[in-house]
Write a protein that holds these residues in place. Structure first.
Motif, PDB file in Angstrom:
ATOM      1  N   GLN A  37       0.832  -1.203   0.000  1.00  0.00           N
ATOM      2  CA  GLN A  37       0.000   0.000   0.000  1.00  0.00           C
ATOM      3  C   GLN A  37       0.867   1.253   0.000  1.00  0.00           C
ATOM      4  OE1 GLN A  37      -2.386  -0.680   3.478  1.00  0.00           O
ATOM      5  NE2 GLN A  37      -3.944  -1.842   2.360  1.00  0.00           N
ATOM      6  N   LEU A  38       1.921   1.234   0.787  1.00  0.00           N
ATOM      7  CA  LEU A  38       2.829   2.375   0.842  1.00  0.00           C
ATOM      8  C   LEU A  38       3.517   2.584  -0.501  1.00  0.00           C
ATOM      9  CD1 LEU A  38       4.166   4.609   2.472  1.00  0.00           C
ATOM     10  CD2 LEU A  38       5.838   2.946   3.270  1.00  0.00           C
ATOM     11  N   ALA A  39       3.942   1.500  -1.140  1.00  0.00           N
ATOM     12  CA  ALA A  39       4.579   1.598  -2.450  1.00  0.00           C
ATOM     13  C   ALA A  39       3.610   2.186  -3.476  1.00  0.00           C
ATOM     14  CB  ALA A  39       5.072   0.233  -2.909  1.00  0.00           C
TER      15      ALA A  39
ATOM     16  N   LEU B 150       1.988   9.437  -5.726  1.00  0.00           N
ATOM     17  CA  LEU B 150       2.500  10.778  -5.432  1.00  0.00           C
ATOM     18  C   LEU B 150       3.600  11.173  -6.412  1.00  0.00           C
ATOM     19  CD1 LEU B 150       2.614  10.701  -1.538  1.00  0.00           C
ATOM     20  CD2 LEU B 150       1.118  12.088  -2.974  1.00  0.00           C
ATOM     21  N   GLY B 151       4.484  10.232  -6.719  1.00  0.00           N
ATOM     22  CA  GLY B 151       5.559  10.502  -7.674  1.00  0.00           C
ATOM     23  C   GLY B 151       5.017  10.874  -9.040  1.00  0.00           C
ATOM     24  N   ALA B 152       3.989  10.172  -9.475  1.00  0.00           N
ATOM     25  CA  ALA B 152       3.387  10.475 -10.769  1.00  0.00           C
ATOM     26  C   ALA B 152       2.724  11.845 -10.746  1.00  0.00           C
ATOM     27  CB  ALA B 152       2.367   9.400 -11.134  1.00  0.00           C
ATOM     28  N   LYS B 153       2.097  12.169  -9.633  1.00  0.00           N
ATOM     29  CA  LYS B 153       1.378  13.442  -9.542  1.00  0.00           C
ATOM     30  C   LYS B 153       2.320  14.637  -9.567  1.00  0.00           C
ATOM     31  CE  LYS B 153      -2.333  15.660  -7.105  1.00  0.00           C
ATOM     32  NZ  LYS B 153      -3.645  15.313  -6.671  1.00  0.00           N
ATOM     33  N   VAL B 154       3.493  14.500  -8.995  1.00  0.00           N
ATOM     34  CA  VAL B 154       4.412  15.636  -8.909  1.00  0.00           C
ATOM     35  C   VAL B 154       5.556  15.556  -9.919  1.00  0.00           C
ATOM     36  CG1 VAL B 154       3.887  16.060  -6.486  1.00  0.00           C
ATOM     37  CG2 VAL B 154       5.823  14.613  -7.072  1.00  0.00           C
ATOM     38  N   SER B 155       5.474  14.626 -10.858  1.00  0.00           N
ATOM     39  CA  SER B 155       6.532  14.545 -11.865  1.00  0.00           C
ATOM     40  C   SER B 155       6.515  15.826 -12.706  1.00  0.00           C
ATOM     41  CB  SER B 155       6.338  13.322 -12.759  1.00  0.00           C
ATOM     42  OG  SER B 155       5.287  13.542 -13.670  1.00  0.00           O
ATOM     43  N   PRO B 156       7.682  16.299 -13.113  1.00  0.00           N
ATOM     44  CA  PRO B 156       7.731  17.545 -13.890  1.00  0.00           C
ATOM     45  C   PRO B 156       6.849  17.520 -15.137  1.00  0.00           C
ATOM     46  CG  PRO B 156       9.927  16.944 -13.160  1.00  0.00           C
ATOM     47  CD  PRO B 156       9.014  15.800 -12.797  1.00  0.00           C
ATOM     48  N   ALA B 157       6.793  16.398 -15.817  1.00  0.00           N
ATOM     49  CA  ALA B 157       5.964  16.321 -17.025  1.00  0.00           C
ATOM     50  C   ALA B 157       4.485  16.498 -16.687  1.00  0.00           C
ATOM     51  CB  ALA B 157       6.188  14.983 -17.724  1.00  0.00           C
ATOM     52  N   ASN B 158       4.031  15.856 -15.620  1.00  0.00           N
ATOM     53  CA  ASN B 158       2.621  15.979 -15.237  1.00  0.00           C
ATOM     54  C   ASN B 158       2.300  17.370 -14.703  1.00  0.00           C
ATOM     55  OD1 ASN B 158       1.970  13.417 -16.038  1.00  0.00           O
ATOM     56  ND2 ASN B 158       2.183  12.512 -14.030  1.00  0.00           N
TER      57      ASN B 158
END
Length: 73
Positions: free
Chosen positions: A24-26, A32-40
């Motif tokens: 669940q943590l992963a 979160l990583g996808a949401k704050v990625s520079p491209a996104n």
């Protein structure tokens, strides 16, 4: 109400709970990583600017009209 192992739980149950929590943590970290990625972030900013384009155009025309009227006074 909780599915978490309690004080009388076996080591196997505790290990299974730890593994589930890790998964669940992963998943959360990945989301979160996808949401704050520079491209996104850039894509979201672009979409926001595009959706506000007509409003900004009206605002710009209004400001120009006010400035022109003020200068004629």
């Amino acid at each position: 109400m909780s599915d978490r192992p309690g004080p009388g739980s076996s080591a196997k149950e505790i290990r299974a709970d730890i593994e589930q929590t890790r998964e669940q943590l992963a998943d959360t970290v990945d989301a979160l990583g996808a949401k704050v990625s520079p491209a996104n972030v850039a894509a979201q900013a672009k979409q926001g600017a595009v959706s506000r384009g007509p409003q900004l155009a009206v605002l710009a025309v209004t400001v120009v009209a006010i400035v022109v009227a003020w200068r004629r006074l």
